[in-house]
Structures are given as C-alpha cells and as structure tokens.
Motif scaffolding. Structure first.
Motif, PDB file in Angstrom:
ATOM      1  N   ASN A 148     -42.279  22.478  32.134  1.00  0.00           N
ATOM      2  CA  ASN A 148     -42.536  23.925  31.836  1.00  0.00           C
ATOM      3  C   ASN A 148     -42.073  24.609  33.416  1.00  0.00           C
TER       4      ASN A 148
ATOM      5  N   PHE B  84     -31.007  28.555  31.071  1.00  0.00           N
ATOM      6  CA  PHE B  84     -32.205  28.262  31.550  1.00  0.00           C
ATOM      7  C   PHE B  84     -32.144  27.515  32.844  1.00  0.00           C
TER       8      PHE B  84
ATOM      9  N   TYR C 259     -29.471  24.551  32.318  1.00  0.00           N
ATOM     10  CA  TYR C 259     -29.555  24.124  30.728  1.00  0.00           C
ATOM     11  C   TYR C 259     -28.946  25.164  30.092  1.00  0.00           C
TER      12      TYR C 259
ATOM     13  N   CYS D  57     -37.706  19.028  32.718  1.00  0.00           N
ATOM     14  CA  CYS D  57     -36.327  19.288  33.503  1.00  0.00           C
ATOM     15  C   CYS D  57     -35.901  17.710  33.596  1.00  0.00           C
TER      16      CYS D  57
ATOM     17  N   LEU E 189     -38.512  25.566  33.440  1.00  0.00           N
ATOM     18  CA  LEU E 189     -37.352  26.290  33.143  1.00  0.00           C
ATOM     19  C   LEU E 189     -37.709  27.475  32.657  1.00  0.00           C
ATOM     20  N   GLU E 190     -36.832  28.631  33.390  1.00  0.00           N
ATOM     21  CA  GLU E 190     -36.979  30.229  33.181  1.00  0.00           C
ATOM     22  C   GLU E 190     -35.620  30.500  32.558  1.00  0.00           C
ATOM     23  N   GLU E 191     -35.651  31.475  31.866  1.00  0.00           N
ATOM     24  CA  GLU E 191     -34.312  32.205  31.301  1.00  0.00           C
ATOM     25  C   GLU E 191     -33.845  32.921  32.247  1.00  0.00           C
TER      26      GLU E 191
ATOM     27  N   CYS F 257     -34.212  25.393  36.300  1.00  0.00           N
ATOM     28  CA  CYS F 257     -35.393  25.069  36.710  1.00  0.00           C
ATOM     29  C   CYS F 257     -35.804  25.611  37.900  1.00  0.00           C
TER      30      CYS F 257
ATOM     31  N   LYS G 173     -30.320  25.660  26.831  1.00  0.00           N
ATOM     32  CA  LYS G 173     -31.534  26.117  25.873  1.00  0.00           C
ATOM     33  C   LYS G 173     -32.422  25.634  26.624  1.00  0.00           C
ATOM     34  N   TRP G 174     -33.699  26.029  26.046  1.00  0.00           N
ATOM     35  CA  TRP G 174     -35.071  25.685  26.753  1.00  0.00           C
ATOM     36  C   TRP G 174     -35.496  24.491  26.276  1.00  0.00           C
ATOM     37  N   GLN G 175     -36.116  23.757  27.251  1.00  0.00           N
ATOM     38  CA  GLN G 175     -36.639  22.508  27.053  1.00  0.00           C
ATOM     39  C   GLN G 175     -38.096  22.331  27.724  1.00  0.00           C
TER      40      GLN G 175
END
Length: 464
Positions: free
Chosen positions: A31, A8, A17, A24, A33-35, A10, A19-21
């Motif tokens: 909101n 993920f 990262y 940042c 963070l993108e996969e 930013c 995993k998502w959180q």
C-alpha cells in the motif's frame, strides 16, 4: 486533445507502475503506490530549473593533487547540542534534513537556533504557518535577530528566486512536504514533488554555497515520509525523537557526510523552548535514595555519550491465565528473552508472573548493555529486596546465561565514577581488557561471568 497518461509511484523506493497494485515489486512494501501525473518534457524541465536556480559555472576535470584537502568551513551555531550532532557545526553549502513526529519540536529547535545565533543571515521559509504564528513562537522563545527574514511561500521557484536575490548564509524550508515545484504536476507531498524539490534545493545549495536545512515529517513506522531518494540526496539526516508526554527529546544523526553518525544531542522541552542538557545522567536517574525493590541503575550509551538511566521492574502474581508482559522504553521481545534466560539458567520461575518494565524518563533504549540492569531489577522485584542505589550495572546477557562484553567500557566506568557511584558491575570479559586509568578511579569495579554469579553477588548483601 491527447489523454494524459497517469502513473503510480512507490513512495518508499520510487518505482513506477502503469496501474495500481497492492505490493511494490521492488521494495516489497504494501500500500505504498500513489497516483501522479508524468513529468513535463525534458526541455521544459531544464528551462524551469535554470530559471529557478540561476546560471551556474561549468565544471571541468581536475587532478587529485590540485584539489585542496582543507577542512570544510563550518557555521558555529548557538546550540551546542546541535553543533555536536552535526559534527562540529553546520557546513557551508550543506543540505540537512531534520525529521520528527508532528509537535515534537522540530520548528522550535530550528527557529530558536537561528534567533540566538547572531550574525547568521537566515531566510526562513514557512509553508505551514503564518507570519503571525511564527512571531508568537519567537516571542515565547524570547529571541530576536535582525538577520532573520521570514517568507510564507509554497512555490519553490519563487523561494529560490528570493534566496538568489538575498544570498543568505542559511535557508530553512519548513517543510518539504508542503512546498511544490512546477517541474512536477503532482500534488505537494507526493513522491515526485519531494524528489524534484530535493534535487533543486541540492543544486542550489552547492552552486551558491548556501546551507539548506529542510524539515520533514515521519510516517507511522518512524521513517521519514517520502521516497528514500530524499535521504540519499541530502548530506545529513537528523531525527528528532521523544515522547510528547515527557519533557526530554533526543536529536540523533542517521547520516552525515561531514562527520560521525554516533553523536547525539539531548534536550529538555520547556515553555520558553528547548534547552540542551549537558549532564543528562543527572536528569534520568532518580534522586530518591529510598531503598525500593525493582529499581536498578544502568550505564548505557546513546551514540558515543555514556548515560545513566533508571530501570524499573514490577513482578506480581498473574491474574489471568496468560501472564502479562509489558515494556516501556525497551524492546518487548528482548524482555521475553531475558525472562526465559532467568527461568532456565537461574532457576527463577516467572512463567506465572506478570512482569512490567519501564525505562524512567520516557527514553527508549536499544543498547543491549541494559540486560544486566533489567535482570537485576526483575530479580529485585521478585525477591522484594532492594538493590543499593550506589551500585550501577552494564552488560549483555546471552542465551546460555553468560554475561557478554560491551563496548566502550572505560567511558561507562568513567561516567559512573564522575557521578559518585561506589561500585559498578561489568562483564568478566571487559575487566580483563580494562585500561590502567580505571585503577585510579574511586569507583569499585566488580566482574561477573553468568546469571547465577550475578544473583549471588547482588543479593547476598542486598540488605546492607
């Protein structure tokens, strides 16, 4: 088969990262963070990049005395406002990013510029529109250029292969959020795709000495979409601003490695395209000489260009328990501060009054020199007494009610004198440092120290 590990990223700062959180940890944005999939192996990336850009000469260290310090070669475009914003023209081999809201006129600005600049061999990449749509827009603009080539493609490797073969002077990408490269397996518009595409375009521009102009979108916050590394990669960042419901557009420079960031261009949107405005003050000031309360003329600066705008205020009795405060084209919080200063330092009780402020023409001004004009417009509407349309104002108001000095006062006075105004009200601190050239002007310069002195000066003879 081994499972592909996802990550993920930013989209604001590019931090990764596992995993998502929600937030940042680096830039503290929420909101963002993108996969995306991880990048290919380094060997594969190098092979793809070399194939896309082509072979390049190896650079070697040189002494500072051996480097030629002559000015960069510039391409003089047909658009004078764009030339001014770029610092005198488009530098050969530069990488320019043009951002703006959807429908504001970014594509129209670039297309009409390359159509009207004769002898500029251009490859225009359209990743959003078809050839027929571009042809319809070109017919509406009314330009034709045999040196313009159109290519509708989204694969960056294919685009660079054609550009290497054609060798144009200018490569236009519309837009970077819709093209993709095989160096990243993520979807177009993702942070990794934008980052890799920007790096490839930068290397291509520098190695082949071809100017590259990239069009980008902006977010809801008014910033250019994508990771911040995109703005760090390019040489110049231009932002096209304006309200789609009005005709005027402003092209401002946020970053420029080849010139000043204080220059800007002003345009008027018409059916046949964008038209540069050489004398913007004549457009933003109403030509109605009728004496009406709540109107006042301010002298502001947009970049390094002095500009006269009309500030309009309406003060009325509050209908609801909480008075309404509304500002269009001006900072709402600064309006609240100015109203508090007028209440505390000048004795005008506005706590139970609705106050509406508007900057005419759809402009948004952040110059604090508008304070003086806004205060006069509010007092004019409160007293229902008109201010002479032959007088203009410039100055910043402090919390203690003092009138603070503003920058480039000679340029502001000169613009007001050029447009035929009889008097200009400025801070007392600025009058002490005026150049002798202002004494030869026909305009009368009046100076004030505080709010109380301003009210006495303006409204004692306001009926004349």
């Amino acid at each position: 088969m081994a499972t592909v590990k996802k990550q993920f990223v930013c989209k604001e700062c590019g931090a990764t990262y596992p995993k998502w959180q929600g937030q940042c940890g680096v830039c503290k944005a929420w909101n963002t963070l993108e996969e995306e999939l991880p990048l290919p192996q380094v060997s594969k990336r190098e092979a793809l990049a070399s194939q896309a850009i082509g072979s390049s000469k190896k650079s070697k260290p040189r002494h500072l005395a051996e480097i030629n310090s002559s000015e960069e070669k510039r391409i003089i475009l047909s658009d004078r406002e764009l030339n001014r914003t770029l610092g005198g023209g488009l530098v050969e081999g530069s990488f320019v990013l043009l951002g703006g809201e959807p429908g504001i006129g970014k594509s129209t600005l670039i297309l009409q510029t390359v159509l009207q600049t004769k002898g500029l061999h251009t490859l225009y990449i359209s990743a959003e529109e078809s050839e027929q749509q571009l042809k319809m827009r070109a017919d509406r603009i009314g330009g034709d250029n045999e040196d313009l080539l159109i290519l509708c493609e989204t694969d960056l490797e294919t685009i660079l292969a054609y550009a290497t073969q054609i060798q144009p002077k200018l490569l236009v990408i519309d837009s970077i959020q819709t093209i993709s490269t095989s160096l990243s397996e993520s979807s177009p518009g993702s942070p990794s795709q934008i980052r890799e595409c920007a790096n490839l375009l930068l290397r291509f521009a520098k190695q082949h000495a071809i100017s590259v102009v990239v069009i980008g979108h902006i977010t809801k916050d008014g910033t250019i979409a994508g990771p911040k590394v995109l703005e760090h990669t390019v040489d110049t960042v231009l932002l096209f601003e304006g309200d789609k419901h009005f005709f005027y557009r402003i092209l401002c420079c946020q970053k420029n490695r080849f010139g000043s960031t204080n220059e800007l261009g002003i345009y008027e949107m018409r059916n046949e395209g964008l038209r540069g405005i050489e004398n913007p003050s004549e457009h933003f000031v109403s030509q109605n000489d009728e004496a009406l309360s709540g109107r006042c003329i301010a002298v502001t600066l947009e970049g390094v260009r002095p500009l006269l705008v009309e500030t309009q205020a309406l003060v009325s009795s509050a209908v609801y328990p909480n008075p309404q405060r509304s500002a269009t084209g001006f900072d709402q919080r600064r309006l609240d501060m100015l109203l508090a200063v007028l209440d505390k330092r000048a004795g005008f009780k506005l706590a139970r009054q609705d106050v509406y402020l508007n900057i005419a023409g759809g402009l948004r001004i952040n110059d604090t020199a508008l304070d003086l004009s806004i205060a006069v417009a509010v007092l004019s509407s409160t007293l229902d007494r008109a201010v002479s349309t032959s007088v203009c104002f410039t100055g910043e108001i402090g919390l203690s009610g003092e009138i603070r000095a503003v920058s480039r006062i000679e340029a502001r006075i000169g613009e007001a004198d050029r447009l035929g105004y009889k008097a200009i009200v400025i801070p007392q601190a600025n009058k002490l440092s005026l150049a002798e050239s202002t004494n030869k002007m026909a305009i009368k310069v009046l100076a004030v120290k505080n709010i109380s002195e301003l009210a006495r000066l303006v409204f004692k003879n306001s009926t004349q």
